[in-house]
Design a protein around this motif. Structure first.
Motif, short mmCIF file in Angstrom:
data_model
loop_
_atom_site.label_atom_id
_atom_site.label_comp_id
_atom_site.label_asym_id
_atom_site.label_seq_id
_atom_site.Cartn_x
_atom_site.Cartn_y
_atom_site.Cartn_z
N ASP A 193 0.82 -1.21 0.00
CA ASP A 193 0.00 0.00 0.00
C ASP A 193 0.86 1.27 0.00
O ASP A 193 0.53 2.23 -0.71
CB ASP A 193 -0.92 0.00 1.23
CG ASP A 193 -1.90 -1.17 1.19
OD1 ASP A 193 -2.44 -1.44 0.11
OD2 ASP A 193 -2.13 -1.80 2.25
N VAL A 194 1.89 1.31 0.84
CA VAL A 194 2.74 2.51 0.95
C VAL A 194 4.20 2.08 1.02
O VAL A 194 4.51 0.93 1.31
CB VAL A 194 2.38 3.33 2.21
CG1 VAL A 194 1.00 3.92 2.10
CG2 VAL A 194 2.50 2.49 3.47
N THR A 195 5.09 3.07 0.79
CA THR A 195 6.54 2.86 0.89
C THR A 195 7.07 3.69 2.06
O THR A 195 6.81 4.90 2.13
CB THR A 195 7.26 3.27 -0.39
OG1 THR A 195 6.73 2.49 -1.48
CG2 THR A 195 8.75 3.01 -0.28
N VAL A 196 7.74 3.01 2.98
CA VAL A 196 8.34 3.70 4.13
C VAL A 196 9.80 4.01 3.80
O VAL A 196 10.58 3.09 3.50
CB VAL A 196 8.24 2.84 5.41
CG1 VAL A 196 8.89 3.57 6.58
CG2 VAL A 196 6.79 2.51 5.73
N ARG A 197 10.14 5.28 3.83
CA ARG A 197 11.52 5.70 3.53
C ARG A 197 12.26 5.89 4.85
O ARG A 197 11.77 6.53 5.78
CB ARG A 197 11.51 6.99 2.71
CG ARG A 197 10.71 6.85 1.42
CD ARG A 197 10.58 8.14 0.67
NE ARG A 197 11.86 8.68 0.23
CZ ARG A 197 12.00 9.82 -0.44
NH1 ARG A 197 10.95 10.53 -0.78
NH2 ARG A 197 13.19 10.24 -0.79
N ARG A 198 13.47 5.33 4.92
CA ARG A 198 14.23 5.32 6.16
C ARG A 198 15.65 5.83 5.94
O ARG A 198 16.23 5.63 4.86
CB ARG A 198 14.30 3.90 6.75
CG ARG A 198 12.96 3.36 7.20
CD ARG A 198 13.14 1.93 7.75
NE ARG A 198 11.92 1.40 8.34
CZ ARG A 198 10.97 0.80 7.66
NH1 ARG A 198 11.10 0.66 6.35
NH2 ARG A 198 9.89 0.35 8.28
N ALA A 199 16.18 6.47 6.99
CA ALA A 199 17.59 6.86 7.03
C ALA A 199 17.99 6.84 8.49
O ALA A 199 17.57 7.68 9.28
CB ALA A 199 17.81 8.23 6.42
N GLY A 200 18.80 5.84 8.87
CA GLY A 200 19.14 5.67 10.28
C GLY A 200 17.90 5.36 11.08
O GLY A 200 17.16 4.44 10.78
N THR A 201 17.65 6.14 12.12
CA THR A 201 16.45 5.92 12.96
C THR A 201 15.27 6.74 12.47
O THR A 201 14.19 6.67 13.05
CB THR A 201 16.76 6.32 14.41
OG1 THR A 201 17.18 7.68 14.45
CG2 THR A 201 17.86 5.43 14.99
#
Length: 658
Positions: free
Chosen positions: A601-609
């Motif tokens: 359904d969605v894309t979670v974008r992450r960088a570190g915490t």
């Protein structure tokens, strides 16, 4: 007898024996000792959780069956490929949950489950047995006395053949007979009896075989197969003797008495519940005419056919009817009073008048591949008035539906296995992420240290430049060359450190870009929790606008969903392959709290915490989720209406048949 394997090499088994519900024996035995115990005690049922832990193929089962024809081997966990654990079965049937590390407890649980009728029967025999009758010896050549001896042998074979015919017909067993005629009688006779070895063997044992030889051989399957015993709870024939003392007699599809009682305390509702607990009634019978109102009402309530004899049976007729039937069934059952006798006589009369002929019609028309359970179901339709062909067609359609459901269950099982595998992979990835986080922390500390070293190097460089200028002024050639070499080495080291710093700065810039998206309002922060437990949610600190990410929603309850709702997230995101309890899904729908899956359904974008989702993408996903809920609700409403229509049609059809 319940059995569980202790170890496979050398084979050792834990054995538990129940007699009348009481534990009488519990011990450990080798395989040979176990088989000797089975053949000496001759238990009614041997119960295991896996047949192949006990037997090395069909040959060992055949050895047991030949030595103990009445043996019933039951695999309590169900058919292979569709088995359930002993622990789960024990909980479902109200038994103590056995310790998987304790074979004695598991053996006892097997015995108790089999006692409750749980499981499938393992067998290696076809429902067909061959019986050969012949001479003990071959008469030689000779004169008159030798010819007379041969005629006597042939006559003995013929007498035994006629006697076995009479016994088989008295038991209602179908057979084919092939004889080889000879002077004075038969040289040999071969019966093909269409029944199982364990039922045919006792009948053959009644034949006088002093002058002849009789061989009984079962027809074998090429492997162990499993038969669900639940069909014995179908096609029941009910005999009722109402009055001050009410008597109830129940016969199964084979004509065996499965229940017989009489009581002054048996109300109509209790009588109905008692019958329904035993299985599916096909015929309700009485021994008197006109029909008592209670019996007519009972047949109508159970949806069964009502059987009434042409005339009132005399006491002698009922006594002979019951006695003859019980003798043929070889059952150690005796009516305790006249009420039980009358109820049993009514059931026996109805069984031979309606149920047994219906079974024979279906068996005659049915294909060889049809299962016993399907034959019983088809016979129940024939009893209600359908033609045999239509009944078999309906059963085939029902079987097709059952096969499709079974295939669907197998797919679900495979999906669950896949989910378990993905969860395992996810745990491995989580460990890697944790490892990478530690590495990032280490690198951040390293960057700080390198910055300090860089500053120190810069100061050293400045000092070296000052020193170089001094050397140039002093025109010290050799020293100047040495210092230039040192400077070159320092420059190369500086270049390496700059490369490392640039790499770390790129990591920082990625985090800054995500932070910029958040500040611009185009992204919504994602707050992550491992599980949606009360403790985890009560300690959670959240921004004014956020999305909640639950890593493991498998244990989520309705109260957990309400706590999520109270936090006022824009939506709840779970992993794409996460499993969520049905009651929790219903609570999400009831509260209109959007539930989304990452990746799907969605894309979670992450960088570190730091983690976020784009605002526009989130809004579109929420709209799609709510639309799916609405479509599913419409489908469920449609299914409910269709079930109501089908139930109404079924009731109308039942009334028309009666």
């Amino acid at each position: 007898m319940g059995i569980d394997i202790v170890r496979s090499k050398p084979p050792e088994y834990a054995v538990a024996i129940l007699e009348d519900g009481e534990e009488v024996l519990k011990r450990r035995l080798s395989k040979r000792e176990l088989f000797d115990l089975i053949l000496s005690l001759k238990p009614d049922v041997v119960a295991v959780d896996d047949v192949y832990e006990l037997l090395n193929g069909a040959s060992e089962l055949l050895e047991l069956v030949k030595s103990h024809p009445e043996l019933k081997l039951v695999q309590v966990t169900g058919k292979p490929g569709n088995q359930r654990s002993l622990q789960r079965l024990a909980r479902e049937h109200g038994l103590p949950t056995p310790d998987p590390r304790n074979p004695e407890e598991e053996a006892l649980t097997c015995a108790r489950l089999a006692e409750l009728g749980v499981g499938v029967e393992a067998f290696v025999l076809e429902d067909e047995t061959r019986v050969r009758i012949g001479r003990l010896r071959r008469p030689g050549q000779g004169g008159y006395s030798q010819s007379r001896y041969a005629r006597n042998l042939h006559a003995a074979v013929k007498r035994a053949t006629r006697e076995l015919q009479r016994l088989l017909e008295a038991e209602g067993m179908e057979y084919d007979l092939r004889v080889r005629k000879a002077e004075g009688g038969y040289a040999s006779a071969e019966f093909t009896v269409y029944d199982r070895y364990d039922r045919v063997k006792p009948v053959v044992n009644k034949v006088d075989a002093r002058e002849i030889k009789i061989d009984v051989e079962p027809v074998l399957r090429d492997r162990i197969t499993f038969r669900d015993t639940s069909h014995r709870r179908e096609l029941l024939t009910i005999g009722v003797d109402p009055g001050t003392t009410t008597a109830l007699a129940v016969l199964n599809a084979d004509g065996e008495v499965v229940h017989l009682e009489s009581s002054r305390e048996l109300s109509f509702s209790e009588l109905t519940e008692r019958i329904e607990s035993l299985g599916r009634p096909a015929v309700v019978a009485t021994d008197v005419t006109p029909v008592p109102q209670t019996v007519r009402r009972l047949a109508r309530s159970l949806g069964a056919r009502l059987y009434v004899p042409d005339r009132r049976l005399s006491v002698d007729e009922k006594r002979e009817l019951v006695k003859g039937h019980l003798a043929r069934q070889d059952q150690n059952v005796r009516p305790r009073d006249t009420h039980q006798r009358d109820a049993l006589a009514a059931a026996v009369k109805a069984y031979h008048a309606i149920v047994k002929p219906a079974l024979r019609k279906v068996e005659h028309k049915a294909s060889e591949e049809i299962k016993r359970r399907d034959i019983l179901r088809a016979a129940s339709y024939v009893i209600k008035g359908l033609p045999v062909v239509d009944a078999l067609r309906i059963v085939e359609e029902e079987s097709q539906v059952e096969r499709e459901r079974r295939e669907e269950r197998e797919k679900i099982h495979r999906y669950r296995e896949r989910i378990a595998s993905l969860k395992k992979e996810l745990r491995a990835y989580e460990k890697k992420v944790e490892k990478y986080e530690h590495e990032i922390e280490h690198l951040e500390r390293l960057v700080e240290r390198l910055k300090r070293e860089n500053e120190e190097l810069q100061r050293k460089l400045d000092r070296m430049r000052d020193r170089i200028e001094e050397l140039v002024e002093e025109k010290i050639g050799r020293k100047l060359e040495a210092k230039e070499r040192e400077i070159e080495l320092l420059r190369r080291e500086l270049i390496r450190e700059k490369s490392r710093r640039e790499r770390l700065e790129r990591e920082l810039r990625r985090a800054e870009r995500l932070n910029a998206i958040l500040r611009s309002g185009k992204g919504i922060p994602v707050v992550e929790v491992e599980k949606a437990s009360h403790d985890a949610l009560s300690e959670l600190e959240t921004p004014p606008v956020f999305v909640l990410y639950v890593e493991d929603p498998s244990g989520m309850s309705e109260s957990n969903v309400r706590e999520l709702f109270d936090l006022s997230p824009e939506a709840v995101i779970v992993p794409e392959d996460a499993s969520i309890p049905e009651h929790a899904l219903e609570e999400f729908r009831r509260l209109d709290l959007p539930l989304l899956r990452e990746g799907e359904d969605v894309t979670v974008r992450r960088a570190g915490t730091l983690a976020l989702v784009e605002s526009d993408e989130l809004r579109r996903a929420v709209r799609r989720a709510r639309k799916r809920w609405e479509e599913r609700e419409r489908e469920r409403e449609k299914e409910r209406i269709l079930r109501c229509i089908e139930e109404y049609q079924r009731r109308r059809r039942g009334k028309f048949i009666r």
